[in-house]
Design an enzyme around this catalytic site. Structure first.
Site, mmCIF file in Angstrom:
data_model
loop_
_atom_site.group_PDB
_atom_site.id
_atom_site.type_symbol
_atom_site.label_atom_id
_atom_site.label_comp_id
_atom_site.label_asym_id
_atom_site.label_seq_id
_atom_site.Cartn_x
_atom_site.Cartn_y
_atom_site.Cartn_z
ATOM 1 N N SER A 136 123.554 79.036 1.914
ATOM 2 C CA SER A 136 122.859 77.849 1.424
ATOM 3 C C SER A 136 123.324 77.653 -0.003
ATOM 4 C CB SER A 136 121.329 78.043 1.427
ATOM 5 O OG SER A 136 120.683 77.014 0.694
ATOM 6 N N TYR A 149 112.979 82.287 0.056
ATOM 7 C CA TYR A 149 114.233 81.703 0.535
ATOM 8 C C TYR A 149 115.323 81.829 -0.519
ATOM 9 C CZ TYR A 149 117.396 78.172 2.528
ATOM 10 O OH TYR A 149 118.483 77.511 3.054
#
Length: 257
Positions: A136, A149
């Protein structure tokens, strides 16, 4: 590997989003695909679309990873490319539940470690192998409002980079996919921060698959479906104080009514 034609490929989290797009694109490029997802029906549906084999199960646990790799080897003979794509997004900061931190660590990091542990002996013996980790842009930059996250994606990037420099001279290729927003079921789970920051620039999963095919062809470590992330990453490194000030302003924006 510069093309997936004829390759034996495993995609975790392949039942939806980026994983489904990768599975279909790899098959279209001539790969033999094993589709894994914890959602059995989703894995079966995508495998049917791409003429592959569905192997439902948990791609994060030791037992789940071992079972997946064993089944994939039985089907493919050799695993040429393993896409550690499964991921989860949990919100909050230090106040996030212990289970959210633990689950994020298992899925976003240890799933990659456990796969590499089992794949490396065969890959090193034959002098080739290819691991792609879906990380990501949060692993290169940061993601306000979602500490579990953001932190685990940083760890996932660090592991992929470590793998890349440790084994490149022995024929192993490792790459990291680092998109910003992608229109997948995970985006809404990032909560309001994800919606306010990423939704407008979000791309379709198929655009990520396009970037991955291009990235495999040229072999670069970072696969950036949003090219502007390269400039953001460079800016962060060049002036970290300015970067933190800018992120603080974004956090204040997210806290505003």
């Amino acid at each position: 590997m510069r093309t997936v034609a004829g390759a034996g490929v495993v995609v975790t989290g392949g039942g939806s989003g980026i994983g489904a797009a990768l599975s279909r694109r790899f098959a279209a490029e001539g790969a033999r695909v094993v589709v894994n997802d914890i959602n059995a029906a989703a894995a079966v549906a995508v495998a049917a679309d791409c003429g592959g084999l569905a192997v439902p199960g948990d791609a994060a646990s030791e037992q789940g990873v071992a079972a997946l790799i064993a089944a994939a080897r039985a089907e493919l003979g050799e695993i040429d490319l393993y896409c550690a794509n499964a991921g989860i997004a949990r919100g909050g900061g230090p106040d996030a539940a212990e289970s959210d931190w633990a689950d994020s660590w298992q899925v976003n990091v240890m799933a990659h470690v456990r796969a590499a542990r089992l794949l490396l002996p065969d890959w090193l013996a034959r002098g080739s192998g290819h691991l792609i980790c879906t990380v990501s842009a949060a692993g290169l930059l940061a993601m306000p409002g979602t500490a579990p996250y953001s932190v685990t994606k940083h760890a996932a990037l660090s592991f992929a980079e470590w793998m890349a420099f440790s084994y490149a001279h022995r024929g192993i290729t490792v790459q990291a996919i680092c998109p910003l927003g992608v229109r997948t079921p995970m985006l809404p789970r990032a909560g309001e921060p994800g919606a306010r920051l990423l939704a407008d620039a979000a791309i379709e999963p198929e655009a990520v698959a396009d970037a991955v095919i291009a990235g495999i062809a040229d072999g670069r470590f970072l696969i950036l479906p949003h090219p502007e992330v390269a400039g953001m990453y460079a800016g962060r490194a060049a002036d970290p104080e300015h970067w933190r000030d800018a992120m603080s302003k974004i956090q204040q924006f997210l806290e505003s009514p």
